[in-house]
Design an enzyme around this catalytic site. Sequence first.
Site, PDB file in Angstrom:
ATOM      1  N   THR A   1       0.811  -1.219   0.000  1.00 45.37           N
ATOM      2  CA  THR A   1       0.000   0.000   0.000  1.00 45.37           C
ATOM      3  C   THR A   1       0.846   1.271   0.000  1.00 45.37           C
ATOM      4  OG1 THR A   1      -0.097   0.168   2.416  1.00 45.37           O
ATOM      5  CG2 THR A   1      -1.736  -1.228   1.334  1.00 45.37           C
TER       6      THR A   1
ATOM      7  N   ASP B   1      20.659  10.234   3.878  1.00 48.52           N
ATOM      8  CA  ASP B   1      19.834   9.522   4.840  1.00 48.52           C
ATOM      9  C   ASP B   1      20.326   9.835   6.254  1.00 48.52           C
ATOM     10  OD1 ASP B   1      19.082   7.244   6.677  1.00 48.52           O
ATOM     11  OD2 ASP B   1      18.033   6.589   4.859  1.00 48.52           O
TER      12      ASP B   1
ATOM     13  N   ASP C   1      21.184   6.725   8.515  1.00 46.35           N
ATOM     14  CA  ASP C   1      22.436   6.076   8.151  1.00 46.35           C
ATOM     15  C   ASP C   1      23.632   6.896   8.609  1.00 46.35           C
ATOM     16  OD1 ASP C   1      21.065   4.020   7.017  1.00 46.35           O
ATOM     17  OD2 ASP C   1      21.456   4.589   4.937  1.00 46.35           O
TER      18      ASP C   1
END
Length: 209
Positions: free
Chosen positions: A108, A200, A203
């Site tokens: 979804t 990110d 990260d």
Amino acid sequence: MSKVVIMDHPLIQHKVSRLRSVDTGSKEFRELVREISQLMCFEATRELPLEDYELDTPMGHAVGKRIAGKNLSIVPILRAGLGMVDGMLDLVPTAKVGHIGLYRDPETLQPVEYYCKLPQDITEREFFVLDPMLATGGSAVAAVQFIKEKGAKNINFLCLIAAPEGLKVLQDAHPDVTIYVACLDEKLNDHGYIVPGLGDAGDRLFGTK
């Protein structure tokens, strides 16, 4: 619409620029996120109500000021939001800390809550939801909605860097939430990353890829 506060303080802008650099390693990255979060906390708590109380100093009697009203709660969105917690706690050490974890359903593409632990007396608390990046806005919208469903009525959202697209999504979904942003960037790229952004955040905080 939500009130949006863009924090253009020189110290914040200086530290965010260092945060963006590809030459900034995980140790310095974590330190900078903590420092920026401290500075943002200072501004985000500016409107907290005060009350008078009486105290004794070494030189005599005085009327002091202390924070009155709602208790504060900090809720990082796992996992990158964890990097902002200590900076907030440095200034508000008595705040309670909740956690909310989300993942994106592969079918979804909608955020799904997998963990949510919040302090008690939710209706009496003022919440500060933390996430370094506000990109598409999906996780932020879902996190705020989950916290509201638990009973929270006063919610703020703090992020280091936001894309205009994600900011609008959060505003449209939760017009009662005040949003604090260190930097509003240019756009999202085709992969949903903020440009110029910083990559990110999770990260870079934890040294993973």
